[in-house]
Design an enzyme around this catalytic site. Structure first.
Site, PDB file in Angstrom:
ATOM      1  CB  SER A 109      -0.733  57.480 -11.832  1.00 61.22           C
ATOM      2  OG  SER A 109      -1.834  57.490 -12.699  1.00 61.22           O
ATOM      3  CD  GLU A 120      -3.555  53.970  -8.138  1.00 67.27           C
ATOM      4  OE1 GLU A 120      -4.552  54.710  -8.044  1.00 67.27           O
ATOM      5  OE2 GLU A 120      -2.782  54.019  -9.110  1.00 67.27           O
ATOM      6  CG  HIS A 128      -5.196  58.504  -8.973  1.00 68.52           C
ATOM      7  ND1 HIS A 128      -4.732  57.216  -9.148  1.00 68.52           N
ATOM      8  CD2 HIS A 128      -4.644  59.248  -9.965  1.00 68.52           C
ATOM      9  CE1 HIS A 128      -3.925  57.183 -10.203  1.00 68.52           C
ATOM     10  NE2 HIS A 128      -3.855  58.400 -10.713  1.00 68.52           N
TER      11      HIS A 128
END
Length: 296
Positions: A111, A201, A271
């Site tokens: 992330s 992502e 996630h």
């Protein structure tokens, strides 16, 4: 640049936890992750700075920057584990100076940690795009084992998704959160993208924002040297209710499908689900016909 792998971890190794991004809120899940690392036989140090809060950040920039440089420079630490994502890694990189010498050691996170992982990758050092301290305990057993195996120098199995075609390629794997990576373009921390397999992502980005970011990549010519694209989970990226929109899947097809590259979507990383650990900067093989991503 030949990838530099940090030494494989051994039981008994000492690891450091840092919080370079958002303020830590998930205390129970953090403790569960900490207990898991320790159950694997590692000594894990959690400095007091991990619990700091400054607005939405885990302490002031200089404190988070200092914690990272100390973890990098301390020869006792064999790996650095990130507490959580959120936002703030790019602020740590502002006015950043790499330790000299820079010892290769593992950095683990994903992330917002993309910023630090890509910074290390530009220095040639392989890191791990994988579970955070606050997400590790909820990973399935195979995912936890995969992370351990990568850090301990063991081979890991291929992961599978939906192949879009385009053949097979080998290249340097650069996993990333799309939003964080987009905001590194044009900065000193953008790695060389020639010959790279991008693994992307994202979370909580409406389809039009995914469109905007991928269009930005296209207009900057950043896909021209890329050799393949691996797509993980784009979770909670649904369009707002009662607003005309493409789906995120339609946006990805529209903005990437005409690049003439091998592409695989639906891979188990990102996630809100299984988050297969991926080595950042390592060599990998992508089969766009069979939907396979393999670490070499």
């Amino acid at each position: 640049m030949t990838p530099i792998y940090p030494p494989p971890l051994q039981p008994g190794d000492r690891l450091a936890v840092i919080a370079p991004s958002g303020a830590l809120r998930e205390l129970d899940s953090f403790k569960q992750g900490l207990d898991l690392w320790r159950s694997w036989g590692f000594e894990v140090d959690v400095p007091a700075t991990v619990g700091q809060k400054w607005g939405y950040l885990a302490g002031r920039d200089e404190d988070r920057r200092q914690a990272w440089v100390e973890a990098l420079a301390n020869p006792d630490y064999k790996a650095i584990l990130c507490a959580r994502g959120g936002y703030g890694g790019a602020r740590v990189l502002e006015r950043w100076q790499w330790p000299d010498p820079l010892p290769p050691k593992w950095l683990v996170g994903f992330s917002d940690i993309t910023s630090l992982l890509w910074g290390l990758a530009k220095q040639g050092i392989v890191g791990i795009h994988g579970p955070l301290m606050t997400t590790l305990a909820t990973e399935p057993a195979w995912s936890q084992q995969r992370l351990r195996d990568l850090l301990m120098g063991q081979p890991v199995p291929s992961i599978r998704g939906l192949g879009w075609g385009g053949g097979r390629v080998t290249g340097r794997l650069l996993p990333a959160n799309l939003t964080v990576a987009t905001h590194l373009l044009g900065t000193p921390y953008e790695p060389n993208l020639d010959g790279v397999i991008l693994a992307l992502e994202d979370v909580t980005e409406a389809p039009y924002r995914i469109d905007r970011m991928l269009t930005h990549w296209r207009m900057m010519g950043k896909f021209q040297g890329v050799t393949g694209i691996a797509l993980g989970r784009f979770s909670r990226c649904e369009p707002p209710d009662n607003v005309p929109s493409f789906t995120v899947a339609e946006v990805l097809r529209d903005r990437l499908g005409d690049l003439g590259l091998p592409i695989v979507s639906g891979l188990p990383f990102g996630h809100d689900g299984d988050n297969a650990a991926l080595p950042v900067g390592a060599m990998a093989h992508l089969n766009g016909d069979q939907g396979i991503l393999a670490i070499l």
